[in-house]
Enzyme design. Structure first.
Site, PDB file in Angstrom:
ATOM      1  N   VAL A 134      71.533  82.710  66.534  1.00  0.00           N
ATOM      2  CA  VAL A 134      71.749  83.019  65.075  1.00  0.00           C
ATOM      3  C   VAL A 134      72.890  82.304  64.572  1.00  0.00           C
ATOM      4  O   VAL A 134      73.321  81.704  63.984  1.00  0.00           O
ATOM      5  CB  VAL A 134      70.691  84.209  63.940  1.00  0.00           C
ATOM      6  CG1 VAL A 134      71.069  84.041  62.760  1.00  0.00           C
ATOM      7  CG2 VAL A 134      69.895  84.306  64.743  1.00  0.00           C
ATOM      8  N   CYS A 135      74.032  82.994  65.269  1.00  0.00           N
ATOM      9  CA  CYS A 135      75.988  82.874  64.589  1.00  0.00           C
ATOM     10  C   CYS A 135      76.216  81.759  64.484  1.00  0.00           C
ATOM     11  O   CYS A 135      76.552  81.197  63.308  1.00  0.00           O
ATOM     12  CB  CYS A 135      76.622  84.190  65.870  1.00  0.00           C
ATOM     13  SG  CYS A 135      76.277  85.438  65.714  1.00  0.00           S
ATOM     14  N   PRO A 136      75.985  80.493  65.247  1.00  0.00           N
ATOM     15  CA  PRO A 136      76.283  79.221  64.967  1.00  0.00           C
ATOM     16  C   PRO A 136      75.777  78.565  63.684  1.00  0.00           C
ATOM     17  O   PRO A 136      76.219  78.061  63.043  1.00  0.00           O
ATOM     18  CB  PRO A 136      76.192  78.284  66.141  1.00  0.00           C
ATOM     19  CG  PRO A 136      74.905  79.034  67.127  1.00  0.00           C
ATOM     20  CD  PRO A 136      75.098  80.520  66.669  1.00  0.00           C
ATOM     21  N   GLU A 196      75.378  80.383  61.029  1.00  0.00           N
ATOM     22  CA  GLU A 196      75.372  80.404  59.933  1.00  0.00           C
ATOM     23  C   GLU A 196      77.173  80.038  59.936  1.00  0.00           C
ATOM     24  O   GLU A 196      77.523  79.506  58.610  1.00  0.00           O
ATOM     25  CB  GLU A 196      75.370  81.734  59.873  1.00  0.00           C
ATOM     26  CG  GLU A 196      74.385  82.694  59.796  1.00  0.00           C
ATOM     27  CD  GLU A 196      74.384  84.786  60.117  1.00  0.00           C
ATOM     28  OE1 GLU A 196      74.013  85.211  58.649  1.00  0.00           O
ATOM     29  OE2 GLU A 196      75.479  84.864  60.466  1.00  0.00           O
ATOM     30  N   ILE A 197      77.517  79.713  61.082  1.00  0.00           N
ATOM     31  CA  ILE A 197      79.014  79.797  60.887  1.00  0.00           C
ATOM     32  C   ILE A 197      79.213  77.752  60.119  1.00  0.00           C
ATOM     33  O   ILE A 197      79.852  78.011  59.302  1.00  0.00           O
ATOM     34  CB  ILE A 197      79.776  79.389  62.253  1.00  0.00           C
ATOM     35  CG1 ILE A 197      79.577  81.162  63.315  1.00  0.00           C
ATOM     36  CG2 ILE A 197      81.074  78.994  61.904  1.00  0.00           C
ATOM     37  CD1 ILE A 197      79.762  82.288  62.468  1.00  0.00           C
TER      38      ILE A 197
END
Length: 198
Positions: free
Chosen positions: A50-52, A54-55
């Site tokens: 999920v993180c990438p 958002e980033i």
């Protein structure tokens, strides 16, 4: 997690840390951004799922935030070396590519603890997001659990509402307010003008 109270209306805990900016290691201090608004968001780990999303979503919209005097800062418990490797990996391979804002290393987990987003069992930060005003006061805070990401549009809308009410004391923004929409006067009589118009 820290026992200190961290909430809206209080000063944002200051920190000094190493960040990756334009593929270089630089020391930054939160208080250096005084005079600007700051969107400070925490995420669990580099090289995850999920993180990438958002980033890169925040990076793709960074100019919109910059245009309204706002600095974005992303923070995780990874090292600056991990951040750099992730930035140097392209998006098609699960990396994030070049970013339009700093990624901050919280390798000692002190920043995450100060903002009460550190999951002590997992040893990583939950998806906390804080909007800090130009005087260093937290005006907005949300924390998501690990499995679901945040919405850049809603962060931008909330920031715009904060900036509007700070520039226009005596007015408040109703639910879903966007720039150009009607605001309210927080008065039992005058607020009826808003409700009569909708």
């Amino acid at each position: 997690m820290t026992s200190e109270c961290i909430r809206v209306g209080l000063a944002a805990p200051d920190f000094t840390a190493t960040a990756v900016i334009d593929q270089e290691f630089k020391t930054i201090k939160l208080s250096e951004y005084r005079g600007k608004y700051v969107v400070l968001f925490f995420y669990p780990l580099d090289f995850t799922f999920v993180c990438p999303t958002e980033i890169t979503a925040f990076s793709d919209r960074a100019e919109e935030f910059s245009a309204i005097n706002t600095q974005i800062l992303g923070v995780s418990v990874d090292s600056e070396f991990s951040h750099l490797a992730w930035i140097q990996s392209d998006r098609q391979s699960g990396g994030v590519g070049d970013l339009n804002y700093p990624l901050v290393s919280d390798i000692k987990k002190e920043i995450s603890a100060a903002y009460n987003v550190l999951d002590p069992e997992a040893g990583i930060a939950l998806r906390g997001l804080f909007i800090i005003d130009k005087d260093g006061i937290i005006q907005h805070a949300t924390i998501n659990n690990l499995a679901f990401g945040r919405n850049v549009d809603e962060t931008l809308r909330t920031l715009q509402a904060i900036q509007y009410v700070q520039a226009n004391p005596g007015e408040v923004c109703p639910a879903g307010w966007k720039p150009g929409d009607k605001t309210m006067n927080p008065d039992p009589v005058k607020s009826k003008e808003f409700f009569a118009a909708i």
